[in-house]
Design a protein around this motif. Structure first.
Motif, PDB file in Angstrom:
ATOM      1  N   GLN A   1       1.617  12.606  -9.406  1.00 35.44           N
ATOM      2  CA  GLN A   1       0.885  13.844  -9.170  1.00 35.44           C
ATOM      3  C   GLN A   1       1.739  15.019  -8.700  1.00 35.44           C
ATOM      4  OE1 GLN A   1      -2.386  14.300  -9.847  1.00 35.44           O
ATOM      5  NE2 GLN A   1      -2.268  12.275 -10.768  1.00 35.44           N
TER       6      GLN A   1
ATOM      7  N   LEU B   1       0.833  -1.207   0.000  1.00 43.14           N
ATOM      8  CA  LEU B   1       0.000   0.000   0.000  1.00 43.14           C
ATOM      9  C   LEU B   1       0.867   1.256   0.000  1.00 43.14           C
ATOM     10  CD1 LEU B   1      -2.786   1.351   0.203  1.00 43.14           C
ATOM     11  CD2 LEU B   1      -2.596   1.115   2.682  1.00 43.14           C
ATOM     12  N   PHE B   2       1.899   1.246   0.820  1.00 44.44           N
ATOM     13  CA  PHE B   2       2.812   2.386   0.873  1.00 44.44           C
ATOM     14  C   PHE B   2       3.487   2.603  -0.480  1.00 44.44           C
ATOM     15  CE2 PHE B   2       6.928   4.373   1.853  1.00 44.44           C
ATOM     16  CZ  PHE B   2       6.470   5.515   2.479  1.00 44.44           C
ATOM     17  N   SER B   3       3.884   1.527  -1.133  1.00 46.43           N
ATOM     18  CA  SER B   3       4.519   1.619  -2.447  1.00 46.43           C
ATOM     19  C   SER B   3       3.570   2.228  -3.479  1.00 46.43           C
ATOM     20  CB  SER B   3       4.972   0.230  -2.887  1.00 46.43           C
ATOM     21  OG  SER B   3       5.660   0.276  -4.089  1.00 46.43           O
ATOM     22  N   VAL B   4       2.300   1.854  -3.417  1.00 43.74           N
ATOM     23  CA  VAL B   4       1.306   2.427  -4.341  1.00 43.74           C
ATOM     24  C   VAL B   4       1.097   3.914  -4.058  1.00 43.74           C
ATOM     25  CG1 VAL B   4      -1.155   2.363  -4.966  1.00 43.74           C
ATOM     26  CG2 VAL B   4       0.158   0.250  -4.831  1.00 43.74           C
ATOM     27  N   ILE B   5       1.102   4.299  -2.790  1.00 41.75           N
ATOM     28  CA  ILE B   5       0.962   5.716  -2.432  1.00 41.75           C
ATOM     29  C   ILE B   5       2.144   6.523  -2.961  1.00 41.75           C
ATOM     30  CG2 ILE B   5       0.975   7.315  -0.466  1.00 41.75           C
ATOM     31  CD1 ILE B   5      -0.746   5.201   1.012  1.00 41.75           C
ATOM     32  N   VAL B   6       3.344   5.980  -2.829  1.00 42.55           N
ATOM     33  CA  VAL B   6       4.531   6.669  -3.363  1.00 42.55           C
ATOM     34  C   VAL B   6       4.432   6.781  -4.888  1.00 42.55           C
ATOM     35  CG1 VAL B   6       7.029   6.487  -3.685  1.00 42.55           C
ATOM     36  CG2 VAL B   6       6.035   6.058  -1.443  1.00 42.55           C
TER      37      VAL B   6
ATOM     38  N   ALA C   1       1.659   6.898  -6.720  1.00 42.23           N
ATOM     39  CA  ALA C   1       0.645   7.903  -7.039  1.00 42.23           C
ATOM     40  C   ALA C   1       1.185   9.308  -6.807  1.00 42.23           C
ATOM     41  CB  ALA C   1      -0.613   7.671  -6.200  1.00 42.23           C
ATOM     42  N   ALA C   2       1.922   9.495  -5.742  1.00 48.37           N
ATOM     43  CA  ALA C   2       2.513  10.809  -5.470  1.00 48.37           C
ATOM     44  C   ALA C   2       3.536  11.174  -6.535  1.00 48.37           C
ATOM     45  CB  ALA C   2       3.156  10.822  -4.088  1.00 48.37           C
TER      46      ALA C   2
END
Length: 147
Positions: A69, A58-63, A65-66
């Motif tokens: 963006q 999940l953390f990897s996906v957040i990074v 996405a960031a």
């Protein structure tokens, strides 16, 4: 951001766009492999890895996405490279000298480790190409002032 910034090496330059896409794909593919490995093993309470893998994925996906963006922040790129490198080093630490045989026995692991390796290189390249954070923040403040 002006058009000249995109041509002269800003966030939208061709090389940076390709590197950003490769880094994001590496991070998301690695996260998918970790999630696919962890999901069926969540019922094994003695093994903490599935829960750690879910959070790390999940953390990897957040990074990722960031990375798509946000402006080109070096700290974000370092975080992406560090996260994927931690997956790589964790695998080596867990399997030790048996890494070749562990990789040979698990096609998911091969895909994950290749994605992580490519992602680390892409994030490091983005880090090296990005201007210092202070420059990015100053550029962003100027853009907000012009609007």
């Amino acid at each position: 951001m002006s058009e000249s910034e995109g041509v002269d090496g800003g966030r939208q330059s061709g090389l940076k766009k390709v590197l950003r896409a490769v880094a994001v794909q590496g991070a998301v593919l690695s996260a998918a492999v970790h999630l696919l490995w962890a999901w069926p093993r969540l019922t094994e309470p003695a093994d903490p890895r599935p829960y750690v893998f879910l959070l790390a994925g999940l953390f990897s996906v957040i990074v990722a996405a960031a990375t798509l963006q946000a402006d080109e922040y070096r700290r974000l790129y370092a975080l992406g490279a560090g996260t994927l490198a931690t997956f790589l080093l964790g695998y080596v630490g867990w399997h030790g000298a048996a890494v070749p045989s562990a990789l040979a026995a698990d096609p998911f692991a091969i895909v994950g480790k290749v994605a992580e390796l490519v992602g680390v290189f892409a994030f490091v390249a983005l880090y090296r190409l990005a201007p210092p954070t202070s420059v990015v923040v100053e550029r962003r403040q100027r853009e907000r002032g012009e609007q």
